[in-house]
Design an enzyme around this catalytic site. Structure first.
Site, mmCIF file in Angstrom:
data_model
loop_
_atom_site.group_PDB
_atom_site.id
_atom_site.type_symbol
_atom_site.label_atom_id
_atom_site.label_comp_id
_atom_site.label_asym_id
_atom_site.label_seq_id
_atom_site.Cartn_x
_atom_site.Cartn_y
_atom_site.Cartn_z
ATOM 1 N N HIS A 149 19.100 16.228 27.519
ATOM 2 C CA HIS A 149 17.730 15.839 27.197
ATOM 3 C C HIS A 149 16.764 16.321 28.271
ATOM 4 O O HIS A 149 17.105 16.349 29.450
ATOM 5 C CB HIS A 149 17.602 14.311 27.046
ATOM 6 C CG HIS A 149 16.391 13.929 26.275
ATOM 7 N ND1 HIS A 149 15.158 13.775 26.870
ATOM 8 C CD2 HIS A 149 16.203 13.737 24.945
ATOM 9 C CE1 HIS A 149 14.281 13.473 25.936
ATOM 10 N NE2 HIS A 149 14.882 13.463 24.756
ATOM 11 N N HIS A 187 15.424 20.971 19.150
ATOM 12 C CA HIS A 187 14.674 19.716 18.949
ATOM 13 C C HIS A 187 15.316 19.007 17.742
ATOM 14 O O HIS A 187 16.513 18.728 17.755
ATOM 15 C CB HIS A 187 13.202 20.077 18.769
ATOM 16 C CG HIS A 187 12.217 18.950 18.817
ATOM 17 N ND1 HIS A 187 12.531 17.684 19.227
ATOM 18 C CD2 HIS A 187 10.879 18.917 18.508
ATOM 19 C CE1 HIS A 187 11.449 16.912 19.176
ATOM 20 N NE2 HIS A 187 10.424 17.645 18.731
ATOM 21 N N ASP A 245 20.315 12.694 18.520
ATOM 22 C CA ASP A 245 20.769 13.441 17.347
ATOM 23 C C ASP A 245 22.274 13.385 17.099
ATOM 24 O O ASP A 245 22.709 13.540 15.954
ATOM 25 C CB ASP A 245 20.345 14.908 17.468
ATOM 26 C CG ASP A 245 18.889 15.110 17.091
ATOM 27 O OD1 ASP A 245 18.405 14.366 16.219
ATOM 28 O OD2 ASP A 245 18.241 16.001 17.659
ATOM 29 N N MET A 297 25.164 21.304 20.708
ATOM 30 C CA MET A 297 24.022 20.636 20.093
ATOM 31 C C MET A 297 24.233 19.122 20.007
ATOM 32 O O MET A 297 25.336 18.655 19.714
ATOM 33 C CB MET A 297 23.764 21.211 18.700
ATOM 34 C CG MET A 297 23.361 22.664 18.767
ATOM 35 S SD MET A 297 21.945 22.884 19.854
ATOM 36 C CE MET A 297 21.872 24.646 19.970
ATOM 37 N N ARG A 338 -5.956 23.646 26.563
ATOM 38 C CA ARG A 338 -6.000 25.083 26.804
ATOM 39 C C ARG A 338 -5.522 25.333 28.238
ATOM 40 O O ARG A 338 -6.334 25.398 29.170
ATOM 41 C CB ARG A 338 -7.431 25.582 26.601
ATOM 42 C CG ARG A 338 -7.626 27.050 26.329
ATOM 43 C CD ARG A 338 -7.090 27.887 27.413
ATOM 44 N NE ARG A 338 -7.374 29.307 27.253
ATOM 45 C CZ ARG A 338 -6.799 30.223 28.000
ATOM 46 N NH1 ARG A 338 -5.878 29.877 28.901
ATOM 47 N NH2 ARG A 338 -7.120 31.486 27.849
ATOM 48 N N ARG A 342 18.697 5.672 22.544
ATOM 49 C CA ARG A 342 18.869 5.639 21.094
ATOM 50 C C ARG A 342 20.318 5.897 20.710
ATOM 51 O O ARG A 342 20.767 5.503 19.632
ATOM 52 C CB ARG A 342 17.951 6.677 20.440
ATOM 53 C CG ARG A 342 16.480 6.412 20.717
ATOM 54 C CD ARG A 342 15.608 7.601 20.389
ATOM 55 N NE ARG A 342 15.889 8.763 21.243
ATOM 56 C CZ ARG A 342 15.222 9.904 21.200
ATOM 57 N NH1 ARG A 342 14.231 10.057 20.345
ATOM 58 N NH2 ARG A 342 15.523 10.905 22.007
ATOM 59 N N LYS A 372 0.837 -1.214 0.000
ATOM 60 C CA LYS A 372 0.000 0.000 0.000
ATOM 61 C C LYS A 372 0.869 1.260 0.000
ATOM 62 O O LYS A 372 0.630 2.186 -0.787
ATOM 63 C CB LYS A 372 -0.909 0.001 1.229
ATOM 64 C CG LYS A 372 -1.792 1.239 1.324
ATOM 65 C CD LYS A 372 -2.623 1.278 2.589
ATOM 66 C CE LYS A 372 -3.501 2.533 2.594
ATOM 67 N NZ LYS A 372 -4.157 2.762 3.881
HETATM 68 C C1 LIG Z 1 15.542 14.451 19.283
HETATM 69 C C2 LIG Z 1 15.653 15.594 20.159
HETATM 70 O O1 LIG Z 1 14.933 16.537 20.037
HETATM 71 S S1 LIG Z 1 16.775 15.459 21.423
HETATM 72 C C3 LIG Z 1 17.166 17.154 21.853
HETATM 73 C C4 LIG Z 1 17.949 17.814 20.759
HETATM 74 N N1 LIG Z 1 18.416 19.132 21.185
HETATM 75 C C5 LIG Z 1 19.718 19.398 21.412
HETATM 76 O O2 LIG Z 1 20.585 18.559 21.290
HETATM 77 C C6 LIG Z 1 20.021 20.818 21.795
HETATM 78 C C7 LIG Z 1 21.003 20.890 22.948
HETATM 79 N N2 LIG Z 1 20.371 20.493 24.192
HETATM 80 C C8 LIG Z 1 19.578 21.338 24.904
HETATM 81 O O3 LIG Z 1 19.394 22.515 24.541
HETATM 82 C C9 LIG Z 1 18.884 20.819 26.130
HETATM 83 O O4 LIG Z 1 19.625 19.771 26.726
HETATM 84 C C10 LIG Z 1 17.445 20.323 25.843
HETATM 85 C C11 LIG Z 1 16.636 21.406 25.089
HETATM 86 C C12 LIG Z 1 17.465 19.063 24.998
HETATM 87 C C13 LIG Z 1 16.762 20.021 27.169
HETATM 88 O O5 LIG Z 1 16.641 21.219 27.871
HETATM 89 P P1 LIG Z 1 16.371 21.228 29.452
HETATM 90 O O6 LIG Z 1 15.385 20.212 29.819
HETATM 91 O O7 LIG Z 1 16.084 22.643 29.800
HETATM 92 O O8 LIG Z 1 17.814 20.821 30.008
HETATM 93 P P2 LIG Z 1 18.260 20.558 31.501
HETATM 94 O O9 LIG Z 1 17.215 21.032 32.472
HETATM 95 O O10 LIG Z 1 18.697 19.143 31.621
HETATM 96 O O11 LIG Z 1 19.541 21.487 31.639
HETATM 97 C C14 LIG Z 1 20.335 21.433 32.815
HETATM 98 C C15 LIG Z 1 21.534 22.332 32.664
HETATM 99 O O12 LIG Z 1 22.401 21.804 31.680
HETATM 100 C C16 LIG Z 1 22.623 22.765 30.658
HETATM 101 N N3 LIG Z 1 22.610 22.082 29.379
HETATM 102 C C17 LIG Z 1 21.660 21.218 28.934
HETATM 103 N N4 LIG Z 1 21.975 20.808 27.708
HETATM 104 C C18 LIG Z 1 23.127 21.413 27.361
HETATM 105 C C19 LIG Z 1 23.920 21.395 26.216
HETATM 106 N N5 LIG Z 1 23.591 20.654 25.158
HETATM 107 N N6 LIG Z 1 25.039 22.147 26.202
HETATM 108 C C20 LIG Z 1 25.387 22.901 27.260
HETATM 109 N N7 LIG Z 1 24.658 22.962 28.389
HETATM 110 C C21 LIG Z 1 23.540 22.231 28.432
HETATM 111 C C22 LIG Z 1 21.433 23.696 30.764
HETATM 112 O O13 LIG Z 1 21.717 24.964 30.203
HETATM 113 C C23 LIG Z 1 21.194 23.743 32.240
HETATM 114 O O14 LIG Z 1 22.153 24.611 32.817
HETATM 115 P P3 LIG Z 1 21.724 25.666 33.947
HETATM 116 O O15 LIG Z 1 21.192 24.816 35.054
HETATM 117 O O16 LIG Z 1 22.998 26.377 34.244
HETATM 118 O O17 LIG Z 1 20.667 26.517 33.319
HETATM 119 O O1 LIG Z 2 11.503 13.972 23.835
HETATM 120 C C1 LIG Z 2 12.026 15.064 23.564
HETATM 121 O O2 LIG Z 2 11.855 16.105 24.244
HETATM 122 C C2 LIG Z 2 12.902 15.202 22.377
HETATM 123 C C3 LIG Z 2 13.278 13.905 21.748
HETATM 124 O O3 LIG Z 2 14.212 13.243 22.156
HETATM 125 C C4 LIG Z 2 12.477 13.415 20.632
HETATM 126 O O4 LIG Z 2 11.464 14.037 20.296
HETATM 127 O O5 LIG Z 2 12.849 12.382 20.050
#
Ligand SMILES: CC(=O)SCCNC(=O)CCNC(=O)[C@H](O)C(C)(C)COP(=O)(O)OP(=O)(O)OC[C@H]1O[C@@H](n2cnc3c(N)ncnc32)[C@H](O)[C@@H]1OP(=O)(O)O
Ligand SMILES: O=C([O-])CC(=O)C(=O)O
Length: 375
Positions: free
Chosen positions: A261, A222, A312, A257, A356, A270, A72
Site C-alpha cells: 500500500h 488501484h 483488495d 496484486m 496545477r 480493511r 429516495k
Molecule cells: C484499493 C487499492 O487501490 S489498494 C492498492 C491495490 N493495488 C495493488 O494491490 C497492486 C500491487 N501493489 C502495488 O503495486 C503497490 O504496493 C502500490 C501501488 C499499492 C503502492 O506502491 P508504492 O507506494 O510505490 O509501494 P512501496 O513504496 O511500498 O514499495 C516498496 C517496495 O515494495 C515493492 N512492492 C510493493 N508492493 C508490491 C507487491 N504487491 N508485490 C511485489 N512487490 C511490491 C515495491 O516494488 C518496492 O520495491 P523496490 O523498493 O525494490 O522498488
Molecule cells: O489509498 C490508496 O492509495 C488506495 C486505496 O487503498 C483506496 O483507494 O482504497
C-alpha cells in the site's frame, strides 16, 4: 501501534495536496476513519447507506433521515431509455469498467449538472444508478435479458445482487455486500479520488469528475487489483502450490496484486474485516482450496517481504464465493467509492483553487527548429 510509513520519492508521495475533513488514512500506520468514525465500528454497526449519508451529507443519519434517504435512492434506480439503448449496443467482451465509464458519460449528456446547487441530488442519482448500469449491461449482453432495475431492495448491495441473479440474496450475502461497500467507500487522496478533485478544481461538472475517477480506478495498481488477485489465486489448487508460485513470482520480481500500500506501513485495516467475511463465506460454500490458498499467500508475502494484504486481496475470494463474476469486482468498488468521490468533489468546490502543480524539466535545452529536410 504501527509507525506511520516513511513517505518519500516519486508519485507525489508524502506531499500534502490539499486538506480534507472526510477521512484519515494511516495516520498512525494502520488506522482508517470516515469523518472521525473508525472503519471497524462502521463495518460492524451501520449500513452502507448510513455511510453514504455520512460522507455526502456530513453526519450519520437519524432513523427518519435514513428512511427518507433509502426511499429516495430507491426512486433513482431506473435507467433512462436512451441509456438502456446505449448499454444494449456495448458488446459482451467490453471491459465492465469501460461500460461504467461510458454509462456515466452518457448519463451526463441526458441529466447534465446545470449548477453546483444540484450536486447533492446528482450524487444520489449516481449512487443509485451505477449498480443498474452495470447489471443492465451485464444481463443483456451475457444472458440476453432486459432486466428491471427499479427494484425495491433496501440496500445497495442487495439491489446489485438481486439484479445480477434475478432473485433476492441471502442474509449472509446481503451482509457481506454491505460491509464490502462500507470498506471501499472512501480513502482520502487515492489516485481515483485525486482525479475527481483535479477535475472538480477546473469547475467541471460532476459526471466528468466521476468518469475520470472510474478510469483511474480501473488500473491494476488501484481498484483493478481485486480482479487481478482473483486471476492469480484461482490458478492454484493447493496452499503448497500457491507458496511455490508466489516464491517464483517474487524471485522474478513480479508485482503480486492485492499486496502492499502507498500509505499504510504494515497492515490495511480493511483486510482483517473482509478476511473474516471471506472465511465465513468459504465455510458457507464448503470451500477447501481458495481460502487456504489466500491465507498462504498472505503468510508467504509477510514472511518473505513484509508485504501485507490490502483491501483488495480477500475481496477477491469473498466476491468469488458469492458467485460474482470476476469481471464485476472492480465495478462494485465503483458503486461504493462514488460516495467518496462525490464528497471530495463537494469539498473541492467549497474551497477551490485550480490544481496545477509544477514539473521539473528534464528535456533538451532551447534549440532552433530545423527545416524538415534537415531532421
Ligand atoms: C484499493 C487499492 O487501490 S489498494 C492498492 C491495490 N493495488 C495493488 O494491490 C497492486 C500491487 N501493489 C502495488 O503495486 C503497490 O504496493 C502500490 C501501488 C499499492 C503502492 O506502491 P508504492 O507506494 O510505490 O509501494 P512501496 O513504496 O511500498 O514499495 C516498496 C517496495 O515494495 C515493492 N512492492 C510493493 N508492493 C508490491 C507487491 N504487491 N508485490 C511485489 N512487490 C511490491 C515495491 O516494488 C518496492 O520495491 P523496490 O523498493 O525494490 O522498488
Ligand atoms: O489509498 C490508496 O492509495 C488506495 C486505496 O487503498 C483506496 O483507494 O482504497
Amino acid at each position: 501501534m504501527a509507525e506511520a510509513k516513511k513517505l518519500t520519492g516519486a508519485g507525489l508521495r508524502g506531499q500534502s495536496a490539499g486538506s480534507t475533513a472526510l477521512c484519515t488514512v494511516g495516520k498512525t500506520g494502520s488506522g482508517l476513519t470516515y469523518r472521525g468514525y473508525d472503519i471497524h465500528e462502521l463495518a460492524e454497526k451501520v449500513s452502507f447507506e448510513e455511510v453514504a449519508h455520512l460522507l455526502l451529507k456530513g453526519e450519520l443519519p437519524t432513523q427518519a433521515e435514513l428512511d427518507a434517504y433509502v426511499g429516495k435512492l430507491k426512486t433513482l434506480r431506473a435507467l433512462p431509455q436512451a441509456l438502456k439503448e446505449v448499454l444494449e449496443r456495448i458488446p459482451a467482451d467490453a471491459h465492465p469498467m469501460d461500460v461504467m465509464r461510458a454509462g456515466i458519460a452518457v448519463l451526463g449528456t441526458l441529466e447534465t449538472e446545470q449548477s453546483f446547487a444540484e450536486q447533492g441530488d446528482q450524487a444520489d442519482r449516481l449512487l443509485a444508478i451505477l449498480p443498474s448500469i452495470i447489471c443492465y449491461w451485464y444481463r443483456f449482453s451475457h444472458d440476453g435479458v432486459r432486466i428491471e432495475t427499479a427494484l425495491d431492495d433496501d440496500s445497495t448491495g442487495s439491489h446489485f445482487l438481486h439484479m445480477l441473479r434475478g432473485e433476492k440474496p441471502s442474509a449472509l450475502h446481503a451482509k457481506v455486500m454491505n460491509v464490502s461497500l462500507i470498506l471501499y467507500a472512501e480513502h482520502e487522496f487515492n489516485a481515483s479520488t485525486f482525479t475527481a478533485r483535479v477535475c472538480a478544481s477546473t469547475l467541471s461538472d460532476i459526471h466528468s469528475c466521476v468518469t475520470g475517477s472510474i478510469g483511474s480506478l480501473r488500473g491494476p495498481l488501484h481498484g483493478g487489483a481485486n480482479e487481478a488477485a482473483m486471476d492469480m489465486i484461482e490458478q492454484w489448487q493447493s496452499a503448497d502450490e500457491a507458496e511455490r508460485e508466489i516464491l517464483a513470482m517474487l524471485a522474478r520480481k513480479d508485482k503480486i496484486m492485492g499486496f502492499g500500500h502507498a500509505i499504510y506501513s504494515e497492515s490495511d485495516p480493511r483486510n482483517g474485516i473482509i478476511k473474516q467475511w471471506s472465511e465465513k463465506l468459504a465455510q458457507d460454500v464448503g470451500d477447501t482450496v481458495l481460502y487456504p490458498v489466500s491465507v498462504r499467500c498472505e503468510e508467504v508475502m509477510w514472511r518473505e517481504k513484509k508485504l501485507f494484504c490490502n483491501a483488495d486481496f480477500f475481496h477477491a475470494s469473498a466476491y468469488h464465493f458469492m458467485g460474482i463474476p470476476t469481471k464485476l469486482f472492480t465495478p462494485i468498488f465503483v458503486c461504493s467509492r462514488v460516495t467518496g468521490w462525490c464528497a471530495h468533489v463537494f469539498e473541492q468546490r467549497a474551497n477551490n483553487r485550480i490544481i496545477r502543480p509544477s514539473a521539473d524539466y528534464v528535456g533538451p535545452d532551447a534549440r532552433p527548429v530545423p527545416a524538415i529536410t534537415e531532421r
